[in-house]
Design a protein around this motif. Structure first.
Motif, PDB file in Angstrom:
ATOM      1  N   ARG A  60       0.528  -0.916   0.293  1.00 55.11           N
ATOM      2  CA  ARG A  60      -0.148  -0.006   0.182  1.00 55.11           C
ATOM      3  C   ARG A  60       0.430   1.209   0.044  1.00 55.11           C
ATOM      4  NH1 ARG A  60      -2.983  -1.805   3.417  1.00 55.11           N
ATOM      5  NH2 ARG A  60      -2.323  -0.831   5.239  1.00 55.11           N
ATOM      6  N   LEU A  61       2.226   1.269   1.028  1.00 48.24           N
ATOM      7  CA  LEU A  61       3.283   2.578   0.746  1.00 48.24           C
ATOM      8  C   LEU A  61       4.007   2.558  -0.771  1.00 48.24           C
ATOM      9  CD1 LEU A  61       3.653   1.716   4.421  1.00 48.24           C
ATOM     10  CD2 LEU A  61       3.398   3.886   3.421  1.00 48.24           C
ATOM     11  N   LYS A  62       4.110   1.662  -0.646  1.00 47.61           N
ATOM     12  CA  LYS A  62       4.736   1.425  -2.356  1.00 47.61           C
ATOM     13  C   LYS A  62       3.679   2.183  -3.195  1.00 47.61           C
ATOM     14  CE  LYS A  62       8.651  -1.517  -2.128  1.00 47.61           C
ATOM     15  NZ  LYS A  62       9.455  -2.078  -2.948  1.00 47.61           N
ATOM     16  N   SER A  63       2.600   2.209  -3.284  1.00 45.93           N
ATOM     17  CA  SER A  63       1.526   2.190  -4.287  1.00 45.93           C
ATOM     18  C   SER A  63       1.294   3.692  -4.039  1.00 45.93           C
ATOM     19  CB  SER A  63       0.597   1.877  -4.542  1.00 45.93           C
ATOM     20  OG  SER A  63       0.164   1.975  -3.072  1.00 45.93           O
ATOM     21  N   GLN A  64       1.232   4.597  -2.462  1.00 46.30           N
ATOM     22  CA  GLN A  64       1.185   5.610  -2.235  1.00 46.30           C
ATOM     23  C   GLN A  64       1.912   6.471  -2.581  1.00 46.30           C
ATOM     24  OE1 GLN A  64      -0.322   5.623   1.778  1.00 46.30           O
ATOM     25  NE2 GLN A  64      -2.314   5.757   1.288  1.00 46.30           N
ATOM     26  N   ILE A  65       3.672   6.353  -2.076  1.00 46.32           N
ATOM     27  CA  ILE A  65       4.147   7.286  -2.030  1.00 46.32           C
ATOM     28  C   ILE A  65       4.683   7.451  -4.189  1.00 46.32           C
ATOM     29  CG2 ILE A  65       6.855   7.164  -2.664  1.00 46.32           C
ATOM     30  CD1 ILE A  65       7.118   5.697   0.213  1.00 46.32           C
ATOM     31  N   PRO A  66       4.371   7.077  -5.014  1.00 47.75           N
ATOM     32  CA  PRO A  66       4.500   7.019  -6.149  1.00 47.75           C
ATOM     33  C   PRO A  66       2.990   7.919  -6.409  1.00 47.75           C
ATOM     34  CG  PRO A  66       5.402   5.223  -6.078  1.00 47.75           C
ATOM     35  CD  PRO A  66       4.702   5.677  -5.205  1.00 47.75           C
ATOM     36  N   GLU A  67       1.920   8.127  -5.986  1.00 44.70           N
ATOM     37  CA  GLU A  67       0.563   8.749  -6.416  1.00 44.70           C
ATOM     38  C   GLU A  67       1.088  10.028  -6.042  1.00 44.70           C
ATOM     39  OE1 GLU A  67      -2.886   6.923  -4.989  1.00 44.70           O
ATOM     40  OE2 GLU A  67      -2.550   5.520  -5.954  1.00 44.70           O
ATOM     41  N   SER A  79       7.313  12.365   3.818  1.00 42.49           N
ATOM     42  CA  SER A  79       8.029  11.375   4.268  1.00 42.49           C
ATOM     43  C   SER A  79       7.771  11.133   5.381  1.00 42.49           C
ATOM     44  CB  SER A  79       8.836  13.344   4.887  1.00 42.49           C
ATOM     45  OG  SER A  79       7.771  13.825   5.459  1.00 42.49           O
ATOM     46  N   THR A  80       6.251  11.481   5.954  1.00 46.57           N
ATOM     47  CA  THR A  80       5.869  10.120   6.954  1.00 46.57           C
ATOM     48  C   THR A  80       5.817   8.529   5.453  1.00 46.57           C
ATOM     49  OG1 THR A  80       4.580  12.034   7.673  1.00 46.57           O
ATOM     50  CG2 THR A  80       4.409   9.127   8.198  1.00 46.57           C
ATOM     51  N   ALA A  81       5.311   8.755   4.887  1.00 42.59           N
ATOM     52  CA  ALA A  81       5.174   6.951   3.778  1.00 42.59           C
ATOM     53  C   ALA A  81       6.612   6.774   3.512  1.00 42.59           C
ATOM     54  CB  ALA A  81       4.439   7.684   3.203  1.00 42.59           C
ATOM     55  N   THR A  82       7.535   7.106   2.895  1.00 43.19           N
ATOM     56  CA  THR A  82       9.359   7.201   3.347  1.00 43.19           C
ATOM     57  C   THR A  82       8.883   6.601   4.410  1.00 43.19           C
ATOM     58  OG1 THR A  82       9.131   8.827   1.515  1.00 43.19           O
ATOM     59  CG2 THR A  82      10.854   8.001   1.908  1.00 43.19           C
ATOM     60  N   ARG A  83       9.084   7.075   5.564  1.00 38.36           N
ATOM     61  CA  ARG A  83       9.763   6.343   7.128  1.00 38.36           C
ATOM     62  C   ARG A  83       9.125   5.462   7.094  1.00 38.36           C
ATOM     63  NH1 ARG A  83       9.086  11.200   9.597  1.00 38.36           N
ATOM     64  NH2 ARG A  83       7.294  10.604  10.206  1.00 38.36           N
ATOM     65  N   ASN A  84       7.699   4.859   7.285  1.00 38.47           N
ATOM     66  CA  ASN A  84       7.317   4.492   7.269  1.00 38.47           C
ATOM     67  C   ASN A  84       7.498   3.031   6.391  1.00 38.47           C
ATOM     68  OD1 ASN A  84       5.712   5.144   9.682  1.00 38.47           O
ATOM     69  ND2 ASN A  84       4.126   5.785   8.284  1.00 38.47           N
ATOM     70  N   LEU A  85       8.085   3.325   5.213  1.00 44.07           N
ATOM     71  CA  LEU A  85       8.075   1.724   4.007  1.00 44.07           C
ATOM     72  C   LEU A  85      10.135   1.233   4.979  1.00 44.07           C
ATOM     73  CD1 LEU A  85       8.021   0.852   1.797  1.00 44.07           C
ATOM     74  CD2 LEU A  85       8.664   2.919   0.795  1.00 44.07           C
ATOM     75  N   ASP A  86      10.651   2.869   5.255  1.00 45.88           N
ATOM     76  CA  ASP A  86      11.655   2.204   6.186  1.00 45.88           C
ATOM     77  C   ASP A  86      11.437   0.892   7.096  1.00 45.88           C
ATOM     78  OD1 ASP A  86      12.701   3.588   3.692  1.00 45.88           O
ATOM     79  OD2 ASP A  86      12.905   5.181   4.623  1.00 45.88           O
TER      80      ASP A  86
END
Length: 197
Positions: free
Chosen positions: A73-80, A149-156
């Motif tokens: 879900r995060l991997k699809s949200q980040i590009p959007e 930044s929150t989504a990237t941090r959560n993905l990490d």
């Protein structure tokens, strides 16, 4: 690796002072000395211990499934989010212009519609749950940058937690194999006639 010091820690329970992963997932304790581990209270038979270890393994698998879904879900949200930020930057450049911006927008799956957008300093952002809010372009950009930044941090963090879970799978599988092998050796010692067959 340290030997298991309590049956709860070795079999999936939460012992006092037990290590946990970044999201609070309990760490599987490596069983170094199977003989002393099997003498601990709650470890009456190998079947009981194997059942507890299997339960813990299944819990780890369930957690992995949930974390993998969050990761997708995060991997699809980040590009959007990145695409929306690019559009906002483009709109910000054009907001002082008097010429309308020509664009296409998604109307339905694989169906786009041509649109002429007059220069504006307001945008509407779809927040989800049937909620859309109007923002100034600057506010929208700040919100999206924060979300990115929150989504990237959560993905990490999810990547780190999935790595931690893979280690727990390995430790639990090794513990199960060690207990099973211990039980086979114990049964062979009790009934030497099976060894000769």
């Amino acid at each position: 690796m340290a030997a298991a010091t309590s049956s709860a820690a070795g079999c999936g329970g939460v012992a006092a002072g037990e290590k946990r992963g970044p999201l609070g997932i309990p760490e599987a304790v490596f069983v170094e000395d199977v003989d002393s581990f099997m003498k601990q209270p709650g470890n009456e038979t190998a079947d009981v211990v194997l059942k507890k270890l299997d339960e813990q393994y299944q819990k780890y698998k369930f957690l992995e499934l949930n974390l993998a879904q969050k990761k997708r879900r995060l991997k699809s949200q980040i590009p959007e989010i990145k695409q929306t930020l690019e559009i906002l930057k483009h709109m910000q450049k054009k907001k002082d212009s008097t010429i309308p911006m020509e664009t296409r927008f998604l109307l339905a799956d694989n169906l786009y519609c041509k649109a002429s957008v007059p220069p504006t300093d307001k945008v509407c952002l779809w927040l989800g749950a049937n909620v859309m809010l109007e923002y100034d372009i600057d506010e929208a950009q700040a919100l999206l940058e924060k979300n990115l930044s929150t989504a990237t941090r959560n993905l990490d963090l999810l990547e780190e937690e999935l790595d931690f879970l893979r280690d727990q799978f390995t430790t639990t599988e090794v513990n199960m194999a060690r207990v099973y092998n211990w039980d086979v050796k114990r049964r062979n010692k009790q009934d030497p006639s099976k060894n000769k067959a």
